[in-house]
Design an enzyme around this catalytic site. Structure first.
Site: not given
Ligand code: G6Q
Length: 547
Positions: A268-269, A354, A513, A214, A208, A385
């Protein structure tokens, strides 16, 4: 409107009084007293059936919980979310994942942005691109069709597409193999690249913000690996991006024509419904991707219009709230009895924890009760199990959500009968338990002597009275999967409103971070011991010595 502290509300106090009685209830007795309990405490919508009768609740509990939801303004907040109000108040953003799955023609305009038109313009592009890749019309730089797709993203830009691609594996294109690289751990990229050929691989850089450390590192590594084996102009046939950040994409070297945009009002989620779902549309095709969106929309409509007493997400949220608040359940187990939902517990971990893993209200005051329980789980029957021992006989009460499809997507019928039998047997065992008298009778029947019977009885006794929900669907399809995810999204939303937290920010991920950036510099450069404690310094020193 500012909310009063939760524990001071009239409905919460009524619930607390009621809970003092409910603590002694036995579900066995509740079932015995009411032969209609299952019919009364089950509800169906959007292809999902929810049995919540195996909870320590009665009609009065549900009435009081619904009053609490009304007192906390769940309906008004729900309507505000659907209308595009800026309910994410710490980031000053609307929360409109529901608009991503609304059919064309919904005519939603927010702050002058024609959301409906923008969403469907991107979906049209997703359709033409995924059609071209799937049909073999989109070719790699040496003229070969794409065989492998590598999605590079993390968190919300990874968990959703990965979970959905696995869940819908029966619908996937026979030529396309999907890979997901999320971890900055180079082993993740290494494992993916070992399986693919640069001539026939499509990389999707999904971020996003297009700044996530990463993902940026993984994307650069993939780019270098690719350019080690192909000329620069070939990038345009092999790298696409999904993002809100056009400038960063250009800087990275991806053609903006290969960019699929989305918007800051998609968390994001909550983004698998947006262009972040590109791997899903590639894997299953745009038709099934549309069914996935339509299933979620059907659940949205149910959530938006059904009275709270018959509203699946509201009920799931309220019963969960009751278990957390009044039965003290510190965690919730998600148990999909469907191997293809293998990643669903991990997906819900992010969605719920989250969103509601917060300790202050939207106004910044401390929340005066515990909030989000920990969410964890594993597919049945595997979990049985492993950790089910704790669920049956441990000291904490851990509510369980069982999820199953009535019909399988395979032809080994006896497996499915065994699977469903296990699923239903577990919920029955959690509810009923096995009393000491029942254990004694069993042991005596086996011919054990009296002292052996007494010695073993406490170990073999099951307290029971442990709550669970069972969610059934006819089959796991794109549509029922869409509805299932939307069900949990809205459950999370309702609980967030009850606690009055902002379910749509995630400031808690920031501190680590920032510190990681500093330490990364120290691992490769000069150590800064004055900045850390002795533990952190000791660990840094060990890593530096190992280089
Ligand atoms: C979700 C969070 C988080 C996010 C990641 C990736 O709600 O905000 O999991 O999706 O940190 O972020 P980017 O899509 O910006 O790389």
């Amino acid at each position: 409107m500012r909310q009063p502290p939760l524990t001071t509300t009239a409905s919460f106090q009524a619930l607390a009084t009621h809970a003092a009685d409910a603590r002694d209830w036995l579900m066995r007795d509740l079932f015995a007293a009411d032969p209609q309990r299952f019919e009364r405490l089950s509800v169906e919508a959007a292809g999902l059936f929810l049995d919540y009768s195996k909870n320590r609740v009665d009609g009065r509990t549900l009435e009081l919980l619904a009053s609490l939801a009304r007192e906390r303004g769940v309906e008004a907040r729900r309507d505000a979310m659907f209308a595009g109000e800026r309910i994410n108040n710490t980031e000053n953003r609307a929360v409109l994942h529901t608009a991503l799955r609304a059919p064309r023609g919904s005519k939603l305009v927010v702050d002058g942005q024609d959301i409906d038109a923008d969403v469907h313009a991107v979906l049209d592009r997703v359709k033409s691109f995924t059609d071209a890749v799937r049909s073999g019309e989109w070719l790699g730089h040496t003229g070969k069709p794409i065989t492998d797709v590598v999605n590079i993203g993390i968190g919300g830009s990874d968990l959703g597409p990965k979970m959905v691609c696995l869940a819908l594996r029966h619908y996937t294109h026979p030529r396309l193999r999907m890979h997901f690289v999320s971890n900055v751990d180079g082993h993740d990229m290494d494992a993916a690249l070992a399986q693919v050929n640069p001539e026939t691989t499509l990389f999707i850089v999904a971020s996003k913000t297009f700044t996530t450390a990463e993902t940026m590192m993984n994307a650069q590594t993939a780019r270098s690996w690719f350019l080690g084996q192909a000329p620069e102009p070939a990038l345009a046939r092999h790298f696409v991006a999904v993002s809100t950040n056009t400038e960063a994409i250009k800087t990275f070297g991806i053609d903006p024509a290969n960019m699929f945009p989305f918007w800051d009002w998609v968390g994001g989620r909550y983004s698998v419904w947006s262009a972040i779902g590109l791997p899903v549309a590639l894997a299953v095709g745009f038709g099934y991707f549309s069914d996935f969106l339509a299933g979620a929309h059907e659940l949205d409509e149910h959530f938006r219009t059904a009275p709270l007493e018959q509203n699946l997400p509201a009920i799931l949220a309220l019963v969960g709230f009751w278990n957390r608040q009044f039965l003290g359940a510190p965690s919730v187990t998600i148990a999909p009895y469907h191997q293809d939902l293998n990643r669903f517990p991990a997906y819900l971990q992010q969605l719920d924890m989250e969103s509601n893993g917060k300790r202050v209200t939207r106004d910044g005051a401390p929340v005066d009760t515990p909030t989000c329980p920990a969410i964890w789980g594993e597919c049945g029957t595997n979990g049985q199990h492993a950790y089910f021992q704790l669920l049956h006989q441990g000291t904490d009460v851990t509510p369980i959500d069982f999820i199953a499809a009535l019909r399988p997507a395979h032809e080994f019928g006896n497996h499915h009968t065994a699977l469903l039998a296990n699923c239903f047997a577990q919920s029955e065992a959690f509810m009923k338990g096995k009393t000491a008298d029942e254990v004694r009778a069993d042991l005596q029947q086996q011919g054990l002597d009296a002292s052996e019977v007494e010695r073993l009885t406490p170990h073999k006794t099951f307290p029971g009275n442990r709550p669970s929900n069972t969610i059934l669907m006819e089959r796991l399809t794109p549509s029922t999967l869409g509805a299932l995810i939307a069900l949990y999204e809205h459950k999370t939303f309702v609980q967030g409103v009850l606690w009055d937290v902002n379910s749509f920010d995630q400031w808690g991920v920031e501190l680590g971070k920032v510190l990681a950036k500093k330490i990364e510099a120290e691992l490769g450069g000069e150590a800064q011991p004055a900045q850390h404690d002795s533990s952190t310094n000791g660990l840094i020193a060990r890593a530096r010595a190992a280089v």
